[in-house]
Design an enzyme around this catalytic site. Sequence first.
Site, PDB file in Angstrom:
ATOM      1  N   LYS A 192       0.793  -1.238   0.000  1.00 45.28           N
ATOM      2  CA  LYS A 192       0.000   0.000   0.000  1.00 45.28           C
ATOM      3  C   LYS A 192       0.826   1.291   0.000  1.00 45.28           C
ATOM      4  CE  LYS A 192      -2.092  -1.644   3.660  1.00 45.28           C
ATOM      5  NZ  LYS A 192      -2.952  -2.021   4.775  1.00 45.28           N
ATOM      6  N   ASP A 227      -5.298  -6.164  10.497  1.00 45.91           N
ATOM      7  CA  ASP A 227      -6.652  -5.574  10.576  1.00 45.91           C
ATOM      8  C   ASP A 227      -7.754  -6.604  10.303  1.00 45.91           C
ATOM      9  OD1 ASP A 227      -5.824  -5.639   7.934  1.00 45.91           O
ATOM     10  OD2 ASP A 227      -6.572  -3.639   7.415  1.00 45.91           O
TER      11      ASP A 227
END
Length: 496
Positions: A192, A227
């Site tokens: 990312k 997450d």
Amino acid sequence: MGKVAVGATVICVAAAAALLARHRMNCSGRWAKAMAILKDFEEKCGTPIGKLRQVADAMTVEMHAGLASEGGSKLKMLISYVDNLPTGDEKGLFYALDLGGTNFRVIRVLLGGQEGHVVKQEFEEGSIPPHLMTGSSNDLFDYIAEALAKFIATEDEGIHVSPGRQRELGFTFSFPVRQTSISSGNLIKWTKGFSIDDAVGQDIVGELTKAMDRAGLDMRVAALVNDTIGTLAGGRYSNKDVIAAVILGTGTNAAYVEQAHAIPKWHGLLPKSGEMVINMEWGNFRSSHLPLTEYDQALDAESLNPGEQIFEKVISGMYLGEIVRRVLCQMAEEADFFGDTVPPKLKIPFILRTPDMSAMHHDTSSDLRVVGNKLKDILEIPDTSLKMRKVVVKLCDIVATRGACLSAAGIVGILKKLGRDTVKDGEKQKSVIALDGGLYEHYTKFSACMESTLKEMLGKEVSENIIIELSNDGSGIGAALLAASHSQYLGMDESF
Ligand code: BGC
């Protein structure tokens, strides 16, 4: 008027008409070329149900391979060391730190056990300055630890840890980590848009703990979670039928509850629960069945992590807008779609963000005003016809549909692995999948398409038992819950 003048006028008119005709021909030629580019892209992005089934099957196969041995698959199938999901008994004051993209969050949660559940929750959000995403490990962790210290300083009389006790933290770190225990692990690689070389391979909790020390914080990291794991834990806390979690945000990933004996590469003791949560890291999935185009290949080749995260690069929020930009750029360069020159802004990578793409895709005004304004404001293209704006919307649709269908196929792959893609003897066992991430939450056409594709792939009877539940920022609470269930004070009398 003399004959000569009349003759000259006639010639001028004829020349102008010829020019106009040529211009029209050119325009229609260019338009046809632009449409050919669009059509070719659409065909290559196609996700007919047969292809989606192949993708789902490939996902299941890779899951088995990744569980069988380290490096057995592009799917890392990481062991999370979470063998017990929250029960509701968790009690006390816990912190969570959520780092997974350009924003991070610090959270304080007061858990009240079976009766109280989440008694109180406070949080603050911050953003990571871009230079820290590619700087040094110390700079990134110092920045976060300082934000955490400031937040802790706001602890009031009402909620604070008991005197003599260390504060405990659930750290949601949303990158691939090879865990060595529930509270330790080493970074495998960045994703990312992060690229901090000196952190790769490092003990992430060690790095954070050192930074907390430098910031004068006495805090223990009780749980290190991805997450997806946090979302699964948070989801299970509110719904016992949650069996998997999927993140569709800047990045994408999934986690699910696996039978520990079905993990050949797990050489530890079989947990009492018999279960282990697996962080699939499905963003790194790839398969010859994925409908990839030359635009995806170029995006990948020019990315910070070429050859990696291929599934993520066709699905997630970080990339969808960029794919649209790339196709528009090709249409501008090859077919003068925006006029004789290519708008300079259109050449800037990542200038078109997925939230802007989503706003254009959802434009319901009759003149597609939002599309016109976005093209003007972001790409500095002053005038666009309705016809052109429609093409832009179509392009957004192609890119979002492909991503949404492939995420649905990924979910079907997990359900297949768990044997929950069929109904057994009239059994009505519910399977809830906790979903989180800005892409899923805010890009309505994306989420609607993902859900309808899932239904189509599973069929009516099975899909009645499969529930997608939005777990809004559940990963923070989930990490705090896991910190609570791995607290060093577990079993001791808790007073807030
Ligand atoms: C990371 C995962 C994470 C996902 C969603 C991916 O890029 O590799 O660890 O769960 O993004 O945030």
